[in-house]
Design a protein around this motif. Structure first.
Motif, PDB file in Angstrom:
ATOM      1  N   SER A  27     -70.687  43.614 -56.508  1.00 22.09           N
ATOM      2  CA  SER A  27     -72.344  42.620 -56.284  1.00 22.09           C
ATOM      3  C   SER A  27     -73.112  42.246 -57.242  1.00 22.09           C
ATOM      4  CB  SER A  27     -72.825  42.317 -54.995  1.00 22.09           C
ATOM      5  OG  SER A  27     -73.555  44.623 -55.218  1.00 22.09           O
ATOM      6  N   GLY A  28     -72.948  43.610 -58.297  1.00 16.60           N
ATOM      7  CA  GLY A  28     -73.635  43.980 -59.578  1.00 16.60           C
ATOM      8  C   GLY A  28     -73.735  42.593 -60.288  1.00 16.60           C
ATOM      9  N   VAL A  29     -72.284  42.696 -60.836  1.00 17.46           N
ATOM     10  CA  VAL A  29     -72.215  40.922 -61.587  1.00 17.46           C
ATOM     11  C   VAL A  29     -72.429  39.536 -61.517  1.00 17.46           C
ATOM     12  CG1 VAL A  29     -70.934  39.633 -63.457  1.00 17.46           C
ATOM     13  CG2 VAL A  29     -70.710  42.741 -63.091  1.00 17.46           C
ATOM     14  N   THR A  30     -72.298  39.594 -59.776  1.00 19.29           N
ATOM     15  CA  THR A  30     -73.182  38.348 -59.313  1.00 19.29           C
ATOM     16  C   THR A  30     -74.757  38.804 -59.445  1.00 19.29           C
ATOM     17  OG1 THR A  30     -71.337  38.508 -58.193  1.00 19.29           O
ATOM     18  CG2 THR A  30     -72.847  37.535 -56.791  1.00 19.29           C
ATOM     19  N   ILE A  31     -75.258  39.917 -58.964  1.00 19.33           N
ATOM     20  CA  ILE A  31     -76.704  39.323 -58.520  1.00 19.33           C
ATOM     21  C   ILE A  31     -77.513  39.720 -60.336  1.00 19.33           C
ATOM     22  CG2 ILE A  31     -78.502  41.501 -58.330  1.00 19.33           C
ATOM     23  CD1 ILE A  31     -77.041  42.492 -55.899  1.00 19.33           C
ATOM     24  N   ALA A  32     -76.499  40.552 -61.408  1.00 23.44           N
ATOM     25  CA  ALA A  32     -77.052  40.009 -62.800  1.00 23.44           C
ATOM     26  C   ALA A  32     -76.923  38.764 -62.984  1.00 23.44           C
ATOM     27  CB  ALA A  32     -76.232  41.181 -63.566  1.00 23.44           C
ATOM     28  N   LEU A  33     -76.251  37.734 -62.590  1.00 25.56           N
ATOM     29  CA  LEU A  33     -75.650  36.376 -62.994  1.00 25.56           C
ATOM     30  C   LEU A  33     -77.055  35.703 -62.370  1.00 25.56           C
ATOM     31  CD1 LEU A  33     -72.184  35.695 -64.156  1.00 25.56           C
ATOM     32  CD2 LEU A  33     -73.931  36.428 -65.245  1.00 25.56           C
ATOM     33  N   HIS A  34     -76.685  35.872 -61.076  1.00 25.25           N
ATOM     34  CA  HIS A  34     -78.036  34.987 -59.948  1.00 25.25           C
ATOM     35  C   HIS A  34     -79.158  34.922 -60.586  1.00 25.25           C
ATOM     36  CE1 HIS A  34     -78.377  32.302 -56.495  1.00 25.25           C
ATOM     37  NE2 HIS A  34     -79.867  33.207 -56.197  1.00 25.25           N
ATOM     38  N   SER A  35     -79.529  36.208 -61.497  1.00 20.99           N
ATOM     39  CA  SER A  35     -80.849  36.744 -61.501  1.00 20.99           C
ATOM     40  C   SER A  35     -81.314  35.865 -62.878  1.00 20.99           C
ATOM     41  CB  SER A  35     -81.467  38.334 -61.484  1.00 20.99           C
ATOM     42  OG  SER A  35     -80.579  38.960 -62.628  1.00 20.99           O
TER      43      SER A  35
ATOM     44  N   LEU B 253     -67.423  38.378 -58.334  1.00 20.38           N
ATOM     45  CA  LEU B 253     -67.264  37.724 -57.137  1.00 20.38           C
ATOM     46  C   LEU B 253     -67.376  35.735 -57.593  1.00 20.38           C
ATOM     47  CD1 LEU B 253     -69.710  39.603 -55.128  1.00 20.38           C
ATOM     48  CD2 LEU B 253     -67.140  40.350 -55.243  1.00 20.38           C
ATOM     49  N   PRO B 254     -66.636  35.462 -56.869  1.00 20.68           N
ATOM     50  CA  PRO B 254     -66.594  33.657 -56.484  1.00 20.68           C
ATOM     51  C   PRO B 254     -67.661  32.935 -57.228  1.00 20.68           C
ATOM     52  CG  PRO B 254     -65.383  34.624 -55.195  1.00 20.68           C
ATOM     53  CD  PRO B 254     -65.543  35.138 -55.434  1.00 20.68           C
ATOM     54  N   HIS B 255     -68.850  33.403 -56.266  1.00 22.70           N
ATOM     55  CA  HIS B 255     -69.986  33.241 -56.911  1.00 22.70           C
ATOM     56  C   HIS B 255     -70.420  33.240 -58.401  1.00 22.70           C
ATOM     57  CE1 HIS B 255     -74.084  31.653 -56.741  1.00 22.70           C
ATOM     58  NE2 HIS B 255     -74.883  32.329 -57.131  1.00 22.70           N
ATOM     59  N   CYS B 256     -69.525  34.290 -59.126  1.00 24.42           N
ATOM     60  CA  CYS B 256     -70.617  34.159 -60.779  1.00 24.42           C
ATOM     61  C   CYS B 256     -69.870  32.744 -60.978  1.00 24.42           C
ATOM     62  CB  CYS B 256     -69.205  35.537 -61.422  1.00 24.42           C
ATOM     63  SG  CYS B 256     -69.804  36.830 -60.524  1.00 24.42           S
ATOM     64  N   MET B 257     -68.517  32.656 -60.533  1.00 19.80           N
ATOM     65  CA  MET B 257     -68.043  31.051 -61.795  1.00 19.80           C
ATOM     66  C   MET B 257     -69.040  29.733 -61.360  1.00 19.80           C
ATOM     67  SD  MET B 257     -65.246  32.851 -62.221  1.00 19.80           S
ATOM     68  CE  MET B 257     -64.757  31.249 -63.148  1.00 19.80           C
TER      69      MET B 257
END
Length: 412
Positions: free
Chosen positions: A305-313, A48-52
């Motif tokens: 959402s999995g990778v996004t939650i992982a990176l945000h955490s 997801l873009p937020h990952c960037m």
């Protein structure tokens, strides 16, 4: 081989890579312990873009952009019978990047941990954690290598980014049942050979089965004529051999049947299955440790959402831990767990709404208002922590009200 570090990270996936790089940039000695050897396959191929934002801060974004096999992603498309709709992530409510990539995780994960190692993070592949002792002033990890050697590693703090391995939740008896019912996925990679203009290669395609609305299919295009394709549903509906079940549900969907008319299913990638993947824990943190990403909680793959939650955490934990290591007060409940759960709970609302059909009704509604589309697009793009967005701040109430309004319009 050093056995003393400021921080030990369990797992070399995206969360472990980002957290370790962010901490290394702040000057801390970090060791990543990874039980497997890379490259290795992991599911979760549509970012997801937020990952960037996190990849940029960790110093990984340029390496990701340089990989030719990754496919640009600028939105999400949905099909159900004769209905088709899409969300443009560049037209959204929240600030931040509007594009990202669809990636082969074996390549993506290897790139990220490689970049972390270049920055000075010590990475040990084939080293698995077998025990954890947090009773003293430091965390003590018992480590066993895949060659049979054992040693003890001490660290001031441990971040568990072990994903589905869920190392500390298992060792510390932190696991609790997910609120979501058990679901199963059958999936593979195909040579898609798609030439049909109805398919936008820059978007993930999520397809609702025409009869079983709780069954859906993902189609994630890569940059080299390959797609990841999988079906998700309850085990009773998806019982059987993976290849047979997957093809059956795919070709029962009108749009997929049309655009995959030239697809080649036989290649070097096997048919796979995974089930019982949703998980939860009693606590996201404790003495000398915190849990990141899927090691803490995994909802469902429907919105990637999995990778996004992982990176945000990983970002939240790295920032707070750096503060703690400098001797400043750090409240892991109010500065890590509660802020993280804002986004997790928002995603949970829309996952629940997908399977009880409230969100599906909204997604497939004709004449969706541009303003509401922009707000929902932000969430689907990963900006589930933007509490300025009413569909984040009051996700349950807003979704229910919107679904009821859509239902009233369609009944007229």
């Amino acid at each position: 081989m050093s056995t003393q570090f400021d921080v030990a990270v369990i797992g070399a996936g995206p969360a472990g890579s980002v957290a370790s790089a962010l901490l290394r940039k702040k000057g801390y000695q970090v060791c990543v312990l990874e039980k497997q050897h890379f490259p290795r396959f992991v599911i979760g191929e549509s970012l997801l873009p937020h990952c960037m934002e996190m990849l940029e801060e960790a110093g990984f974004a340029d390496a990701v952009r340089a990989e030719p096999g990754f496919q640009l992603k600028n939105g999400a498309a949905f099909s159900w019978g004769n209905r088709y709709t899409e969300f443009d992530f560049t037209d959204k409510f929240s600030d931040g990047p509007g594009t990202t990539y669809q990636v082969r995780r074996a390549v993506f994960d290897k790139i990220l941990i490689g970049e972390a190692a270049k920055q000075g993070v010590e990475v040990r592949f084939g080293h698995g954690v077998t025990a954890f002792d947090n009773s003293g002033d430091f965390a003590r990890l018992s480590v066993e290598t895949d060659t049979g050697e054992s040693y003890e590693l001490t660290a001031k703090f441990v971040l568990d980014a072990s994903g589905y391995g869920r190392v500390l939740p298992r060792l510390l008896d932190l696991e609790t049942p997910s609120h979501l019912p058990p679901r199963q996925a059958h999936f593979t990679h195909i040579d898609d050979n798609i030439t049909n203009p109805k398919f936008d290669r820059n978007k993930i395609l999520i397809t609702t089965h025409p009869q079983h609305r709780d069954v859906w299919i993902w189609l994630i295009p890569f940059g080299d004529n390959r797609c990841s394709i999988g079906v998700v549903g309850t085990p009773d509906k998806l019982a059987g051999e993976s290849e047979t079940v997957l093809k059956k549900f795919v070709y029962e969907c009108p749009m997929l049947n049309e655009i995959l008319d030239k697809a080649v299913w036989e290649n070097d990638f096997p048919f796979r299955s995974i089930q019982g993947y949703s998980a939860n824990v009693k606590s996201l943190h404790g003495r000398h440790f915190a849990l990141l990403g899927n090691a803490a909680e995994f909802l469902d793959p429907v919105f990637s959402s999995g990778v996004t939650i992982a990176l945000h955490s990983a970002k939240l934990a790295a920032d707070l831990l750096a503060k703690q290591l400098k001797g400043e007060a750090a409240d892991w409940q109010t500065e890590f767990a509660e802020p993280l759960m804002i986004g997790v709970d928002a995603f949970r609302t829309y996952v629940d709404g997908w399977y009880d059909f409230r969100f599906q009704n909204v997604v497939y509604a004709p004449d969706r208002s541009p303003e509401i589309s922009r707000m929902l697009s932000s969430i689907l793009a990963g900006y589930a922590w933007d509490t300025e967005n009413p569909f984040v701040a009051k996700s349950e109430q807003r979704l229910t009200a919107l679904s009821e309004w859509v239902g009233q319009l369609e009944s007229k």
